[in-house]
Design a protein around this motif. Structure first.
Motif, PDB file in Angstrom:
ATOM      1  N   ALA A 128       0.821  -1.210   0.000  1.00 18.66           N
ATOM      2  CA  ALA A 128       0.000   0.000   0.000  1.00 18.66           C
ATOM      3  C   ALA A 128       0.860   1.268   0.000  1.00 18.66           C
ATOM      4  O   ALA A 128       0.556   2.244  -0.694  1.00 18.66           O
ATOM      5  N   LYS A 129       1.946   1.248   0.752  1.00 18.26           N
ATOM      6  CA  LYS A 129       2.808   2.437   0.845  1.00 18.26           C
ATOM      7  C   LYS A 129       3.587   2.681  -0.435  1.00 18.26           C
ATOM      8  O   LYS A 129       3.848   3.833  -0.808  1.00 18.26           O
ATOM      9  N   GLU A 133       0.266   6.506  -6.840  1.00 18.93           N
ATOM     10  CA  GLU A 133      -1.104   6.980  -7.009  1.00 18.93           C
ATOM     11  C   GLU A 133      -1.567   6.705  -8.442  1.00 18.93           C
ATOM     12  O   GLU A 133      -0.866   6.989  -9.402  1.00 18.93           O
ATOM     13  N   GLY A 134      -2.748   6.131  -8.575  1.00 15.95           N
ATOM     14  CA  GLY A 134      -3.287   5.821  -9.890  1.00 15.95           C
ATOM     15  C   GLY A 134      -2.815   4.500 -10.461  1.00 15.95           C
ATOM     16  O   GLY A 134      -3.198   4.128 -11.579  1.00 15.95           O
ATOM     17  N   PHE A 135      -1.998   3.764  -9.711  1.00 16.09           N
ATOM     18  CA  PHE A 135      -1.478   2.489 -10.187  1.00 16.09           C
ATOM     19  C   PHE A 135      -2.454   1.379  -9.836  1.00 16.09           C
ATOM     20  O   PHE A 135      -2.708   1.104  -8.664  1.00 16.09           O
ATOM     21  N   GLY A 136      -3.000   0.714 -10.847  1.00 10.89           N
ATOM     22  CA  GLY A 136      -3.872  -0.429 -10.626  1.00 10.89           C
ATOM     23  C   GLY A 136      -5.142  -0.067  -9.886  1.00 10.89           C
ATOM     24  O   GLY A 136      -5.525   1.094  -9.762  1.00 10.89           O
ATOM     25  N   ASP A 137      -5.823  -1.072  -9.379  1.00 12.97           N
ATOM     26  CA  ASP A 137      -7.070  -0.907  -8.645  1.00 12.97           C
ATOM     27  C   ASP A 137      -6.772  -1.014  -7.151  1.00 12.97           C
ATOM     28  O   ASP A 137      -6.444  -2.096  -6.666  1.00 12.97           O
ATOM     29  N   PRO A 138      -6.882   0.076  -6.402  1.00  6.84           N
ATOM     30  CA  PRO A 138      -6.538   0.027  -4.977  1.00  6.84           C
ATOM     31  C   PRO A 138      -7.487  -0.852  -4.162  1.00  6.84           C
ATOM     32  O   PRO A 138      -7.176  -1.193  -3.012  1.00  6.84           O
ATOM     33  N   LYS A 139      -8.625  -1.241  -4.745  1.00  3.81           N
ATOM     34  CA  LYS A 139      -9.585  -2.071  -4.028  1.00  3.81           C
ATOM     35  C   LYS A 139      -9.542  -3.531  -4.483  1.00  3.81           C
ATOM     36  O   LYS A 139     -10.417  -4.320  -4.134  1.00  3.81           O
ATOM     37  N   ARG A 140      -8.510  -3.887  -5.243  1.00  4.36           N
ATOM     38  CA  ARG A 140      -8.372  -5.276  -5.691  1.00  4.36           C
ATOM     39  C   ARG A 140      -7.818  -6.142  -4.574  1.00  4.36           C
ATOM     40  O   ARG A 140      -6.881  -5.761  -3.885  1.00  4.36           O
ATOM     41  N   ALA A 141      -8.388  -7.337  -4.423  1.00  3.05           N
ATOM     42  CA  ALA A 141      -7.862  -8.277  -3.434  1.00  3.05           C
ATOM     43  C   ALA A 141      -6.477  -8.741  -3.869  1.00  3.05           C
ATOM     44  O   ALA A 141      -6.285  -9.160  -5.009  1.00  3.05           O
ATOM     45  N   LEU A 142      -5.508  -8.672  -2.950  1.00  2.00           N
ATOM     46  CA  LEU A 142      -4.171  -9.161  -3.248  1.00  2.00           C
ATOM     47  C   LEU A 142      -4.060 -10.652  -2.955  1.00  2.00           C
ATOM     48  O   LEU A 142      -3.149 -11.318  -3.446  1.00  2.00           O
ATOM     49  N   TYR A 143      -4.976 -11.168  -2.162  1.00  2.96           N
ATOM     50  CA  TYR A 143      -5.131 -12.614  -1.994  1.00  2.96           C
ATOM     51  C   TYR A 143      -6.625 -12.902  -1.921  1.00  2.96           C
ATOM     52  O   TYR A 143      -7.351 -12.259  -1.150  1.00  2.96           O
ATOM     53  N   TYR A 200      -6.525  -7.464   1.518  1.00  6.65           N
ATOM     54  CA  TYR A 200      -6.484  -6.260   0.701  1.00  6.65           C
ATOM     55  C   TYR A 200      -5.427  -5.308   1.265  1.00  6.65           C
ATOM     56  O   TYR A 200      -5.196  -5.285   2.478  1.00  6.65           O
ATOM     57  N   ALA A 201      -4.807  -4.539   0.402  1.00  5.49           N
ATOM     58  CA  ALA A 201      -3.904  -3.497   0.876  1.00  5.49           C
ATOM     59  C   ALA A 201      -4.741  -2.380   1.493  1.00  5.49           C
ATOM     60  O   ALA A 201      -5.736  -1.947   0.902  1.00  5.49           O
ATOM     61  N   PRO A 202      -4.394  -1.927   2.678  1.00  3.11           N
ATOM     62  CA  PRO A 202      -5.157  -0.844   3.298  1.00  3.11           C
ATOM     63  C   PRO A 202      -4.927   0.476   2.581  1.00  3.11           C
ATOM     64  O   PRO A 202      -4.038   0.593   1.734  1.00  3.11           O
ATOM     65  N   GLN A 208       0.708   6.427   6.778  1.00  3.81           N
ATOM     66  CA  GLN A 208       0.341   5.327   7.667  1.00  3.81           C
ATOM     67  C   GLN A 208      -0.886   4.578   7.139  1.00  3.81           C
ATOM     68  O   GLN A 208      -1.758   5.185   6.528  1.00  3.81           O
ATOM     69  N   PRO A 209      -0.945   3.256   7.390  1.00  3.20           N
ATOM     70  CA  PRO A 209      -2.105   2.493   6.920  1.00  3.20           C
ATOM     71  C   PRO A 209      -3.361   2.836   7.707  1.00  3.20           C
ATOM     72  O   PRO A 209      -3.323   2.979   8.934  1.00  3.20           O
TER      73      PRO A 209
END
Length: 225
Positions: A128-129, A133-143, A200-202, A208-209
């Protein structure tokens, strides 16, 4: 091999030859009584990358991780992904950011599949860190795990749909999972069970997350007659 030494910084084809030679050494395929020239050359190139071209050393470790993964050598896979992260994180070129994120995501999947959620969490936060910004879908499940389908969605000759809403805490765990359908509640429950195991990435605020709220996942199943 001498030609590889001269052109080590050229094309990916040449780099791939280097990775292959080093992988042979690391896996012990070169017997002690065999010609040592490939061994010597491989480590000369390794030292050159380590001292002069560390981003490409990170790429080499990524290649080693994928070789290990194909050989089902989990310990080596984890070792090389972590080595790639250490190198890329300190010597990051813009073009290598996707490799760094891929290394984190790969470890997230390995640890999550093994139920080692505590080991996956630092990689979710790091992902997440580091994500631009703007890279991929921030709400996509990483697992993510596919839902175990209930028997009532089989053999009906139509589509079956369900959705759930949920939040993600600062460590990438899903919380407050709520089905959004009253028609196919069994499928919604199956989806909710899968979401419980997803990571998911926070969100990141001031470095900070922090939690994310009101995410939504859906599933549609088409069954044959």
């Amino acid at each position: 091999m001498q030609e590889i030494i001269k052109q080590v910084y050229d094309e990916e084809r040449i780099r791939s030859e280097l990775y292959y030679v080093i992988s042979r050494k690391l896996y012990g395929i070169l017997a002690k009584d065999q010609d040592k020239t490939p061994y010597t050359i491989s480590w000369e190139l390794y030292d050159k990358l380590f001292t002069e071209d560390k981003p490409n050393l990170g790429i080499m470790f990524m290649s080693m991780a994928f070789i290990s993964e194909r050989r089902n050598n989990k310990a080596a896979t984890i070792k090389f992904f972590n080595s790639a992260i250490e190198i890329l994180d300190k010597n990051l070129n813009t073009k290598d950011i996707e490799l760094l994120l891929l290394a984190h995501e790969s470890l997230i999947n390995i640890y999550s599949k093994d139920g080692k959620t505590d080991k996956a969490t630092p990689h979710l936060v790091a992902y997440a860190k580091k994500r631009p910004e703007g890279f991929g879908d921030p709400k996509r499940a990483l697992y993510a795990e596919f839902p175990i389908l209930p028997s009532n969605v089989k053999g009906r000759g139509k589509s079956h749909h369900a959705s759930v809403r949920f939040d993600v805490d600062k460590n990438g765990f899903t919380t407050n999972i709520t089905p959004l359908t009253t028609i196919n509640i069994e499928l919604a429950d199956a989806l909710a069970e899968a979401i419980k195991k997803s990571r998911y990435a926070p969100a990141i605020k001031d470095g900070q997350p922090v939690p994310m709220y009101r995410l939504k996942e859906s599933i549609t199943i088409f069954t044959e007659r």
